[in-house]
Design a protein around this motif. Structure first.
Motif, PDB file in Angstrom:
ATOM      1  N   LEU A  29       0.838  -1.206   0.000  1.00 45.74           N
ATOM      2  CA  LEU A  29       0.000   0.000   0.000  1.00 45.74           C
ATOM      3  C   LEU A  29       0.865   1.244   0.000  1.00 45.74           C
ATOM      4  O   LEU A  29       1.843   1.325   0.751  1.00 45.74           O
ATOM      5  CB  LEU A  29      -0.879   0.043   1.251  1.00 45.74           C
ATOM      6  CG  LEU A  29      -1.909  -1.060   1.450  1.00 45.74           C
ATOM      7  CD1 LEU A  29      -2.598  -0.888   2.800  1.00 45.74           C
ATOM      8  CD2 LEU A  29      -2.911  -1.048   0.319  1.00 45.74           C
ATOM      9  N   THR A  30       0.460   2.232  -0.806  1.00 44.65           N
ATOM     10  CA  THR A  30       1.176   3.511  -0.779  1.00 44.65           C
ATOM     11  C   THR A  30       0.691   4.392   0.365  1.00 44.65           C
ATOM     12  O   THR A  30       1.350   5.371   0.702  1.00 44.65           O
ATOM     13  CB  THR A  30       1.008   4.278  -2.106  1.00 44.65           C
ATOM     14  OG1 THR A  30      -0.378   4.499  -2.351  1.00 44.65           O
ATOM     15  CG2 THR A  30       1.641   3.514  -3.260  1.00 44.65           C
ATOM     16  N   ASP A  31      -0.450   4.043   0.957  1.00 42.23           N
ATOM     17  CA  ASP A  31      -0.987   4.801   2.080  1.00 42.23           C
ATOM     18  C   ASP A  31      -1.601   3.813   3.073  1.00 42.23           C
ATOM     19  O   ASP A  31      -2.639   3.207   2.792  1.00 42.23           O
ATOM     20  CB  ASP A  31      -2.038   5.789   1.586  1.00 42.23           C
ATOM     21  CG  ASP A  31      -2.539   6.724   2.674  1.00 42.23           C
ATOM     22  OD1 ASP A  31      -2.307   6.448   3.881  1.00 42.23           O
ATOM     23  OD2 ASP A  31      -3.182   7.729   2.322  1.00 42.23           O
ATOM     24  N   MET A  32      -0.973   3.655   4.213  1.00 43.84           N
ATOM     25  CA  MET A  32      -1.472   2.691   5.198  1.00 43.84           C
ATOM     26  C   MET A  32      -2.854   3.082   5.742  1.00 43.84           C
ATOM     27  O   MET A  32      -3.524   2.256   6.358  1.00 43.84           O
ATOM     28  CB  MET A  32      -0.475   2.526   6.345  1.00 43.84           C
ATOM     29  CG  MET A  32       0.801   1.765   5.930  1.00 43.84           C
ATOM     30  SD  MET A  32       0.490   0.127   5.231  1.00 43.84           S
ATOM     31  CE  MET A  32       0.104  -0.794   6.715  1.00 43.84           C
ATOM     32  N   ALA A  33      -3.317   4.289   5.457  1.00 48.70           N
ATOM     33  CA  ALA A  33      -4.679   4.671   5.830  1.00 48.70           C
ATOM     34  C   ALA A  33      -5.706   3.851   5.046  1.00 48.70           C
ATOM     35  O   ALA A  33      -6.868   3.769   5.449  1.00 48.70           O
ATOM     36  CB  ALA A  33      -4.903   6.168   5.591  1.00 48.70           C
ATOM     37  N   ASP A  34      -5.282   3.223   3.952  1.00 49.77           N
ATOM     38  CA  ASP A  34      -6.162   2.365   3.148  1.00 49.77           C
ATOM     39  C   ASP A  34      -6.217   0.926   3.668  1.00 49.77           C
ATOM     40  O   ASP A  34      -6.909   0.089   3.091  1.00 49.77           O
ATOM     41  CB  ASP A  34      -5.703   2.353   1.682  1.00 49.77           C
ATOM     42  CG  ASP A  34      -5.928   3.679   0.993  1.00 49.77           C
ATOM     43  OD1 ASP A  34      -6.910   4.357   1.331  1.00 49.77           O
ATOM     44  OD2 ASP A  34      -5.121   4.028   0.108  1.00 49.77           O
TER      45      ASP A  34
END
Length: 125
Positions: A75-80
């Motif tokens: 993931l490029t954004d762990m918020a996902d």
């Protein structure tokens, strides 16, 4: 010794970069890091497209999603994490492969939010 079966998605990048979408050796199938190709504007939508592409590669190898024993999610954004995990859970709640989720600063293109690779063992379902 088991014969190797290289499986292509037909992407023009495969011969240039020197890789296969998947490789089957005996009852083992390894699917390369797979993206949505930019299809989907959210990580969840991209994840659904990715698993469609993975399932196509597995089918060519004589396998199914039920044969998957390991997934690796980038993931490029762990918020996902939760959004992608929810899709993963929908697909694998009865299969329960081992999984890893790795945060990374970038993938192959700026619109790629998720990349997933899997390992499968035929005959495990």
């Amino acid at each position: 010794m088991s014969k190797r079966q290289n499986i292509s998605s037909g992407s023009p990048r495969e011969p240039i970069l020197g890789y296969s979408r998947a490789v089957r050796v005996g009852n083992l199938v390894f699917v390369a890091g797979t993206t949505s190709g930019g299809i989907g504007d959210t990580a969840a939508k991209q994840t659904r497209e990715i698993f469609t592409r993975i399932e196509n590669a597995l089918t060519q190898a004589g396998a199914t999603l039920q044969d998957i024993v390991r997934t690796r999610v980038f993931l490029t954004d762990m918020a996902d994490f939760d959004a992608v995990g929810t899709v993963h859970g929908e697909l694998f709640r009865d299969i329960l492969p081992v999984t890893s989720t790795i945060g990374t600063t970038a993938l192959a293109a700026p619109d790629i939010l998720v990349e997933i690779e899997v390992d499968a063992v035929l005959g495990t379902n």
